[in-house]
Design a protein around this motif. Structure first.
Motif, PDB file in Angstrom:
ATOM      1  N   HIS A  29      -3.337  -1.735 -16.000  1.00  0.00           N
ATOM      2  CA  HIS A  29      -3.951  -2.619 -15.018  1.00  0.00           C
ATOM      3  C   HIS A  29      -5.325  -3.014 -15.553  1.00  0.00           C
ATOM      4  CE1 HIS A  29      -5.453  -3.933 -11.049  1.00  0.00           C
ATOM      5  NE2 HIS A  29      -4.170  -4.118 -10.792  1.00  0.00           N
ATOM      6  N   VAL A  87       0.875  -1.188   0.000  1.00  0.00           N
ATOM      7  CA  VAL A  87       0.000   0.000   0.000  1.00  0.00           C
ATOM      8  C   VAL A  87       0.905   1.228   0.000  1.00  0.00           C
ATOM      9  CG1 VAL A  87      -1.953   1.165   1.067  1.00  0.00           C
ATOM     10  CG2 VAL A  87      -1.654  -1.283   1.411  1.00  0.00           C
ATOM     11  N   MET A  88       0.715   2.064  -0.997  1.00  0.00           N
ATOM     12  CA  MET A  88       1.661   3.158  -1.243  1.00  0.00           C
ATOM     13  C   MET A  88       1.551   4.316  -0.246  1.00  0.00           C
ATOM     14  SD  MET A  88       3.403   4.870  -4.063  1.00  0.00           S
ATOM     15  CE  MET A  88       3.948   6.568  -4.032  1.00  0.00           C
ATOM     16  N   ASN A  89       2.708   4.836   0.120  1.00  0.00           N
ATOM     17  CA  ASN A  89       2.869   5.969   1.030  1.00  0.00           C
ATOM     18  C   ASN A  89       2.668   7.280   0.246  1.00  0.00           C
ATOM     19  OD1 ASN A  89       3.929   7.960   2.721  1.00  0.00           O
ATOM     20  ND2 ASN A  89       5.593   6.661   3.470  1.00  0.00           N
ATOM     21  N   VAL A  90       1.670   8.078   0.626  1.00  0.00           N
ATOM     22  CA  VAL A  90       1.349   9.301  -0.119  1.00  0.00           C
ATOM     23  C   VAL A  90       2.504  10.311  -0.058  1.00  0.00           C
ATOM     24  CG1 VAL A  90       0.202  10.453   1.835  1.00  0.00           C
ATOM     25  CG2 VAL A  90      -0.418  11.096  -0.490  1.00  0.00           C
ATOM     26  N   LEU A 125      -0.496  -3.222  -8.001  1.00  0.00           N
ATOM     27  CA  LEU A 125      -0.570  -1.764  -7.861  1.00  0.00           C
ATOM     28  C   LEU A 125      -1.199  -1.113  -9.090  1.00  0.00           C
ATOM     29  CD1 LEU A 125       3.048  -1.436  -6.466  1.00  0.00           C
ATOM     30  CD2 LEU A 125       1.017  -0.784  -5.171  1.00  0.00           C
ATOM     31  N   PRO A 126      -2.426  -0.661  -8.992  1.00  0.00           N
ATOM     32  CA  PRO A 126      -3.014   0.116 -10.092  1.00  0.00           C
ATOM     33  C   PRO A 126      -2.208   1.405 -10.296  1.00  0.00           C
ATOM     34  CG  PRO A 126      -4.664  -0.359  -8.384  1.00  0.00           C
ATOM     35  CD  PRO A 126      -3.334  -0.757  -7.848  1.00  0.00           C
ATOM     36  N   PRO A 127      -2.412   2.094 -11.403  1.00  0.00           N
ATOM     37  CA  PRO A 127      -1.620   3.305 -11.663  1.00  0.00           C
ATOM     38  C   PRO A 127      -1.765   4.358 -10.555  1.00  0.00           C
ATOM     39  CG  PRO A 127      -2.826   2.642 -13.615  1.00  0.00           C
ATOM     40  CD  PRO A 127      -3.321   1.780 -12.507  1.00  0.00           C
ATOM     41  N   LEU A 128      -0.688   5.095 -10.356  1.00  0.00           N
ATOM     42  CA  LEU A 128      -0.688   6.211  -9.404  1.00  0.00           C
ATOM     43  C   LEU A 128      -1.280   7.419 -10.127  1.00  0.00           C
ATOM     44  CD1 LEU A 128       0.248   7.759  -6.846  1.00  0.00           C
ATOM     45  CD2 LEU A 128       2.522   7.916  -7.885  1.00  0.00           C
ATOM     46  N   GLU A 129      -2.403   7.916  -9.629  1.00  0.00           N
ATOM     47  CA  GLU A 129      -3.064   9.035 -10.301  1.00  0.00           C
ATOM     48  C   GLU A 129      -3.280  10.171  -9.305  1.00  0.00           C
ATOM     49  OE1 GLU A 129      -5.378   8.373 -13.311  1.00  0.00           O
ATOM     50  OE2 GLU A 129      -5.086   6.202 -13.479  1.00  0.00           O
ATOM     51  N   ALA A 180      -8.909   1.168 -11.907  1.00  0.00           N
ATOM     52  CA  ALA A 180      -8.752   1.642 -10.534  1.00  0.00           C
ATOM     53  C   ALA A 180      -7.519   2.518 -10.443  1.00  0.00           C
ATOM     54  CB  ALA A 180      -8.604   0.457  -9.597  1.00  0.00           C
ATOM     55  N   ALA A 181      -7.528   3.429  -9.481  1.00  0.00           N
ATOM     56  CA  ALA A 181      -6.330   4.207  -9.204  1.00  0.00           C
ATOM     57  C   ALA A 181      -5.745   3.703  -7.897  1.00  0.00           C
ATOM     58  CB  ALA A 181      -6.668   5.688  -9.087  1.00  0.00           C
ATOM     59  N   LEU A 182      -4.445   3.915  -7.743  1.00  0.00           N
ATOM     60  CA  LEU A 182      -3.745   3.445  -6.560  1.00  0.00           C
ATOM     61  C   LEU A 182      -4.305   4.092  -5.298  1.00  0.00           C
ATOM     62  CD1 LEU A 182      -1.335   1.674  -5.830  1.00  0.00           C
ATOM     63  CD2 LEU A 182       0.131   3.671  -6.097  1.00  0.00           C
ATOM     64  N   ARG A 183      -4.542   3.283  -4.288  1.00  0.00           N
ATOM     65  CA  ARG A 183      -4.942   3.863  -2.998  1.00  0.00           C
ATOM     66  C   ARG A 183      -3.703   4.236  -2.223  1.00  0.00           C
ATOM     67  NH1 ARG A 183      -9.068  -0.016  -0.129  1.00  0.00           N
ATOM     68  NH2 ARG A 183      -8.096   0.992   1.665  1.00  0.00           N
ATOM     69  N   LEU A 184      -3.731   5.397  -1.609  1.00  0.00           N
ATOM     70  CA  LEU A 184      -2.548   5.874  -0.899  1.00  0.00           C
ATOM     71  C   LEU A 184      -2.829   5.890   0.598  1.00  0.00           C
ATOM     72  CD1 LEU A 184      -1.755   8.858  -3.272  1.00  0.00           C
ATOM     73  CD2 LEU A 184      -0.635   6.643  -3.220  1.00  0.00           C
TER      74      LEU A 184
END
Lengths: 477, 95
Positions: B54, A50-53, A277-281, B58-62
């Motif tokens: 993907h 889970v990505m760190n904002v 990981l879906p794209p970072l948007e 969906a977009a990445l959850r942060l």
């Protein structure tokens, strides 16, 4: 034949987040081995990243600071290779769509400015560390560093000399610390550099075959490794050979680079988009919010210091080397109210001397900005001379109190009473009749001797300008 | 496009998979079939279609930058093949 070097740098910076890029384990440096490696970092089955904002914010901040294109849509990919400090068997990185593209950094070498292109900057995770001390023929693995967020900054092959490479690296180092996205500690590996070096005949536009240099984690090593490599490649070419594309390791003890045995499949990383990981948007609002956190950047600050405080380029450069130093200087100017040039001389000169001698940063200075301001005020109002001020600074540095109490305790107040100075001068002239005669018969270099005698008699407390004036007058007879 | 047995052996080596000669041939055949499916897809005109990274829209959850995980070393090292002085031990990786 005249040869030209072509250099590109890849810099990895560890981002100053609290937690890791894809897990909630602490990213703090120096913990007991493996106590900051959670289930995600050690890659137990079934875990998800889970990505760190904050890592995304820092990457955007960097992109904005180098005038780059920020991609609203970027993609994480798996870079596959096997090494024990990479427990998943792949590193999460960015490949085709990095978060930052096409920026630039301006450098200056020997008074000539040059713009160095930054091809891209992408987010990725760091690996763990292998310890090769002997554990009964085995290697030890510490995964505390595994998963620490990194920003890999890739330059264009725009540099043509070791001087340009070092200038670019220093500029980048300064910038990431200003942005507070990296502590820049090269010894602890938070700021690491690889160099791609090739040579070609001067005037040729096609790039030569490059070697990638590793293990060059200090400014000095970067300079020496690249210099060695350029010479080596020129020798190979002039000897009729061809440079092979390979990774070379710099050995600081022998001051040479040598080939790392390369397996041909070593670079076949089989990148593919990470299905976890879906794209970072993010939207413009996200970027605007980050833009608000941008500090005044080093170049802008340097120019402002030259303009606002009327400082020469050199002083402005020293005082803006770190934002802590710049803040210290501005606080000193504000608190003391003295001529900014006087403040600059003391901060960039004497104080910097103490810091260098004890290898301290300005944040670790034994003399705070308010304390130094107290000293500068006493110079400005003629209570003490600049020379005596150096002794007071020394006492302050050694913890003997603030400027006023040291001046009082040691009785250092400057003698500015012209009558008192005249009296001392008269005594000196009377006691040195021979030198006086020599002076008056033309040996004017004895002037310094008389100044010295007066200063000695007053324990350095006489106002130097007044001493000069009085002496000149009296020596004329 | 089809894959040879040598291609398959190389891919298997990169993935650190041990396969025998017969398996290599089987994989060469079935992977070649996948490649011909991809060739079919490549033939489709996708002008104006944004590539997907993907399969889900969906977009990445942060998450916020907070430390949420503590030290669980002793638990993890109980199931590790070898550990000493807090380190995981592995066969020597440099010569």
């Amino acid at each position: 034949m005249e040869w030209e070097a072509v250099i590109g740098l890849e810099v990895h910076i560890q981002l100053l987040t609290n937690s890791k890029m894809f897990s909630g384990a602490s990213a703090r440096y120096g913990a007991v081995p493996n106590t900051q490696a959670c289930a995600v970092d050690v890659a137990l089955p079934g875990v998800l990243p889970v990505m760190n904002v904050e890592a995304a914010r820092m990457a955007v901040k960097f992109g904005l600071a180098i005038g780059a294109k920020i991609n609203h849509h970027s993609v994480f990919a798996r870079k596959n290779y096997f090494y024990p400090d990479l427990p998943k068997g792949y590193q999460i990185s960015q490949y085709e769509l990095p978060i930052v593209q096409a920026g630039h950094v301006d450098i200056e070498v020997d008074g000539v400015s040059k713009r160095i292109g930054v091809t891209r900057a992408h987010l990725e995770e760091d690996a763990g560390k292998s310890l090769h001390e002997d554990f009964h023929g085995l290697s030890g693995i510490d995964l505390n560093r595994a998963g620490t967020p990194l920003l890999e900054i890739v330059s264009e092959p725009d540099m043509r000399s070791t001087g340009e490479a070092v200038a670019y690296l220093k500029k980048l180092h300064e910038l990431v610390r200003y942005l507070e996205i990296c502590d820049g500690n090269m010894q602890e590996g938070s700021f690491r550099c690889d160099a791609n070096v090739s040579v070609r005949p001067k005037g040729e536009t096609k790039l030569g075959t490059r070697a990638e240099l590793k293990n060059i984690n200090s400014f000095r090593f970067v300079e020496r490794a690249i210099a060695y490599e350029i010479e080596r490649q020129i020798d190979v070419c002039e000897g009729g050979g061809t440079v092979v594309q390979e990774t070379r390791l710099y050995d600081p003890n022998k001051d040479e680079t040598r080939s790392m045995r390369s397996k041909e499949e070593a670079h076949d990383y089989r990148y593919f988009p990470d299905p976890d990981l879906p794209p970072l948007e993010f939207d413009d609002e996200f970027i605007r919010e980050v833009a608000k956190t941008l500090p005044e950047l080093p170049d802008a600050k340097r120019e402002r210091f030259m303009r606002e405080y009327a400082l020469p380029a050199y002083d402005a450069g020293v005082l803006t080397a770190t934002h802590e130093m710049a803040n210290y200087y501005e606080e000193t100017v504000r608190a003391s109210g003295v001529d900014p040039k006087l403040a600059a001389n003391w901060v960039a000169g004497d104080l910097a001397g103490y810091l260098n001698k004890e290898n301290r940063t300005i944040a670790e200075s034994a003399v705070s900005a308010p304390m130094l301001s107290g000293l500068l005020r006493r110079i400005a109002d003629n209570t003490i001379s600049g020379k005596i001020a150096k002794d007071v600074l020394d006492a302050m540095w050694n913890g003997e109190g603030d400027a006023d109490s040291i001046i009082e305790k040691k009785g250092l107040t400057q003698i500015t009473d012209t009558g008192a100075i005249e009296k001392v001068v008269d005594e000196i002239l009377a006691a040195n009749s021979k030198q006086l005669e020599q002076y008056r018969s033309g040996q004017e270099k004895l002037f310094g001797y008389f100044v010295g005698q007066v200063m000695k008699a007053t324990a350095g407390k006489a106002n130097p300008k007044q001493v000069n004036d009085v002496l000149k007058r009296k020596l004329r007879g | 496009m089809s894959l040879s047995r040598t291609d398959v052996e190389k891919i298997a080596h990169l993935a650190r998979l041990e396969i025998n000669e017969q398996e290599a041939q089987t994989f060469a055949d079935s992977l070649s079939q996948i490649l011909s499916l991809i060739e079919q897809m490549n033939a489709v005109d996708t002008t104006g279609v944004t590539p997907m990274a993907h399969p889900r829209e969906a977009a990445l959850r942060l998450r916020e930058d907070k430390v949420t995980e503590g030290d669980e070393r002793s638990k993890f090292q109980q199931i590790a093949p070898a550990a000493e002085a807090g380190l995981y031990l592995v066969p020597k990786v440099i010569e």
